[in-house]
Design a protein around this motif. Structure first.
Motif, short mmCIF file in Angstrom:
data_model
loop_
_atom_site.label_atom_id
_atom_site.label_comp_id
_atom_site.label_asym_id
_atom_site.label_seq_id
_atom_site.Cartn_x
_atom_site.Cartn_y
_atom_site.Cartn_z
N SER A 19 10.21 -3.84 -32.02
CA SER A 19 10.04 -3.20 -30.62
C SER A 19 10.54 -3.87 -29.71
CB SER A 19 8.75 -2.74 -30.56
OG SER A 19 8.56 -2.08 -29.21
N PRO A 20 11.30 -3.24 -28.63
CA PRO A 20 11.90 -4.31 -27.48
C PRO A 20 10.76 -4.24 -26.48
CG PRO A 20 12.71 -2.22 -27.45
CD PRO A 20 11.99 -2.10 -28.76
N MET A 21 9.41 -3.64 -26.53
CA MET A 21 8.45 -3.45 -25.57
C MET A 21 7.73 -4.58 -25.67
SD MET A 21 5.60 -0.33 -24.94
CE MET A 21 4.55 -0.91 -26.32
N LEU A 22 7.84 -5.72 -24.81
CA LEU A 22 7.29 -6.83 -24.86
C LEU A 22 6.16 -6.99 -23.81
CD1 LEU A 22 10.26 -9.09 -25.57
CD2 LEU A 22 8.57 -8.50 -27.10
N PRO A 23 5.17 -7.41 -23.95
CA PRO A 23 3.89 -7.38 -23.15
C PRO A 23 3.98 -8.52 -22.14
CG PRO A 23 2.88 -8.29 -25.17
CD PRO A 23 4.74 -8.03 -25.52
N GLY A 24 4.88 -9.54 -22.09
CA GLY A 24 4.98 -10.71 -21.21
C GLY A 24 4.89 -10.36 -20.00
N ASP A 25 4.96 -9.14 -19.36
CA ASP A 25 5.16 -8.91 -17.85
C ASP A 25 3.72 -8.42 -17.14
OD1 ASP A 25 5.26 -6.57 -19.15
OD2 ASP A 25 6.92 -5.85 -17.75
N TRP A 26 2.74 -8.24 -18.29
CA TRP A 26 1.54 -7.77 -17.88
C TRP A 26 0.47 -8.84 -17.92
CZ3 TRP A 26 -1.17 -6.59 -22.53
CH2 TRP A 26 -0.55 -6.04 -23.32
N ARG A 27 1.11 -10.02 -18.48
CA ARG A 27 -0.03 -11.25 -18.93
C ARG A 27 -0.63 -11.81 -17.31
NH1 ARG A 27 3.75 -14.45 -21.27
NH2 ARG A 27 4.49 -14.96 -19.13
N ASN A 28 -1.88 -12.15 -17.29
CA ASN A 28 -2.43 -12.68 -16.24
C ASN A 28 -2.95 -14.00 -16.42
OD1 ASN A 28 -4.94 -12.83 -17.35
ND2 ASN A 28 -6.07 -11.72 -16.04
N ALA A 29 -2.62 -14.49 -17.55
CA ALA A 29 -2.50 -15.85 -17.79
C ALA A 29 -1.94 -16.40 -18.85
CB ALA A 29 -4.15 -16.53 -17.85
N ARG A 30 -1.13 -17.74 -18.53
CA ARG A 30 -0.42 -18.02 -19.63
C ARG A 30 -0.82 -19.23 -20.42
NH1 ARG A 30 5.25 -19.65 -17.38
NH2 ARG A 30 5.09 -18.00 -16.36
N PRO A 31 -0.64 -19.50 -21.97
CA PRO A 31 -0.94 -20.75 -22.58
C PRO A 31 0.21 -21.55 -22.40
CG PRO A 31 -0.25 -18.84 -23.99
CD PRO A 31 0.11 -18.36 -22.61
N VAL A 32 -0.43 -22.95 -21.87
CA VAL A 32 0.49 -24.23 -21.97
C VAL A 32 0.36 -25.17 -22.78
CG1 VAL A 32 1.30 -25.83 -20.23
CG2 VAL A 32 0.64 -23.60 -19.28
#
Lengths: 97, 410
Positions: free
Chosen positions: A26-39
């Motif tokens: 699926s091209p529907m990727l959820p990255g744009d509704w993340r509120n915190a990112r793992p580093v």
């Protein structure tokens, strides 16, 4: 990690009205509704792959010396940071925009 | 008998053990369980068989029924033949993965040792739990005897795994009366069961398999695009599977009778019906006492018969119309309540069949709803005799406009 070692299943070989299955990514990727990112702290990462096993979105990607995150797919759930036995992953809040 | 090599083994056991024996003969790969009264002894028997090594299956003792059904779905997707049993509050806790199984077309087999539903708090038999889930999409077959439980459990796998059905099956075994009731049971020979039941054919259409990667059960539907018609395609197929199951259930019962000599009515049993003026409709283990009452009434000159529903899901419309068109009044005895219509659920569904019957016969016959056996209550031959008498009254023109509660004055 390498790409999948097998081709995706050819759904044309079974009836298309029994169990709903997906064989196209699926091209529907959820990255744009993340509120915190793992580093990932590259000094601490030992490539044990615990994050890769646990990530529910399968967005952990392999680098030569460490594991990193595909931020287009990562929804920021934080499971990898919780499970990392070396405390190599930190969740960092995304900016407001 | 013991000197005859091919004679069936005969045991005396409770219905729950008969179910466990049937399960073992079907050779499941994975058994996942959580105990719940009055099902517990069934899974205890299975656990013992696995501990003894007489049943070579993986036993999963899980933390609750939600996990049980989820684990079995994973096992089935990996190709395993599976088993579990539950009832009442356990079935309620299982509900979320339970309603997912039919749409995923997973041919699971789950015995419901049926139990009434709280509140009031109850641990005793009744069919309310199974009736609540009658629209979940599982096939439901209600058994009359311990022997029928054993035989039906084995047949259930053949029905579920039929490639024109591919649906999960509940074998319903009345809690307390059938589950704990001890009777003589013939145990079929393992080799004969192996010849009857092919090896597991579970995940040919959907699988957790690295060799053929696929996403299982992705989002399907929505308001636009191909979503709505895609969802309809799956739902229609599910309905078609249910309707096809009627024929498959008949075929499998016929093959069982041919191989093992025991003929169980697959959909609907007609008992002393051909020359009957009126009839009782029953479901499950109550039927034995009802048949006795019918025999007694026949001895007294009453032209009464009996229609037993075995397969309730899918509803055996044609078989019911065939039976109902022979009589001029019916009394339907339920072991559960249909709250929406102030009657029993089997009664309400029989009314649906009576519409089709009336189209054929051009007459609308009186029908009475009886509700009995709730929360462990016995429905005795005497209760059935009263139900027969009340149905005869309805035939004569005096039909009650509310359900008759059989145990109300016990």
């Amino acid at each position: 990690m390498h790409r999948q070692s097998h081709e995706m299943f050819d759904a044309a070989t079974i009836p298309d009205d029994l169990s709903s299955i997906g064989t196209v990514l699926s091209p529907m990727l959820p990255g744009d509704w993340r509120n915190a990112r793992p580093v990932v702290d590259r000094e601490k990462c030992v490539k044990c792959a615990v994050c890769w096993v646990y990530c529910p979105a399968q967005c952990i990607v392999e680098k030569p010396r460490w594991f990193d995150i595909d931020l287009a797919a990562c929804k920021g759930c934080g499971v990898c940071a919780t499970e990392c036995p070396h405390r190599a992953i930190t969740m960092v809040e995304e900016p407001a925009q | 008998m013991s000197e005859l090599v091919n004679a069936p083994r005969v045991v005396v056991c409770e219905g729950n053990e008969a179910a466990a024996i049937g399960v073992a003969l079907a050779r499941p790969d994975v058994v996942a369980v959580y105990p719940i009264t009055p099902q517990s002894s069934l899974v205890e028997h299975l656990s013992q068989m696995i501990a003894d090594g007489s049943l070579r299956a993986d036993l999963m003792n899980l933390e609750g029924e939600h996990s049980v059904m989820s684990a079995l779905q994973g096992a089935a997707l990996a190709g395993a033949r599976t088993f579990t049993a539950t009832c009442g509050p356990g079935l309620a806790f299982m509900f979320e993965p339970y309603i997912r199984a039919p749409g995923m077309r997973l041919p699971l087999v789950c015995v419901l040792v049926t139990r009434d539903v709280m509140s009031p708090q109850t641990v005793w038999g009744g069919q309310q739990d199974a009736m609540i889930v009658r629209e979940a999409g599982w096939i439901q077959m209600y058994c009359e005897t311990g022997q029928e439980v054993l035989d039906t459990v084995i047949m259930a796998y053949k029905i579920a795994e039929n490639r024109d059905v591919v649906l999960p099956v509940n074998v319903c075994c009345d809690g307390n009366y059938l589950g704990y009731g001890v009777t003589r049971v013939e145990v079929p020979d393992q080799a004969a069961v192996d010849a009857f039941l092919p090896p597991p054919d579970v995940n040919w259409h959907v699988a957790l398999d690295p060799a053929r990667p696929m996403a299982v059960d992705p989002l399907t539907g929505g308001a636009g695009g191909i979503g709505p018609r895609t969802f309809v395609r799956y739902r229609k197929s599910q309905c078609r599977g249910m309707q096809t199951a009627l024929r498959v259930i008949e075929d499998v019962h016929a093959e069982w009778a041919a191989r093992f000599g025991r003929r169980h009515a697959p959909l609907v049993e007609e008992y002393r019906l051909d020359d009957a003026a009126y009839a009782l409709v029953t479901i499950g283990s109550m039927t034995g006492a009802a048949k006795n009452a019918v025999d007694t009434a026949r001895d007294n000159g009453e032209r009464v018969g009996l229609i037993k529903v075995k397969t309730f899901r899918p509803f055996p419309l044609q078989a019911m119309v065939h039976a109902l068109s022979k009589v001029d009044a019916i009394g339907v005895v339920d072991r559960a309540v249909g709250f929406g219509w102030n009657c029993g659920p089997v009664f309400q569904e029989t009314l649906g069949a009576l519409y089709h019957t009336a189209q054929r016969t051009n007459r609308c016959i009186p029908a009475v709803s009886f509700i009995g056996g709730l929360s462990g209550a016995d429905i005795t031959e005497e209760h059935f005799s009263r139900a027969i008498a009340r149905t005869a009254q309805a035939l004569a023109g005096d039909r009650p406009d509310a359900p008759v509660w059989l145990n109300e004055n016990d």
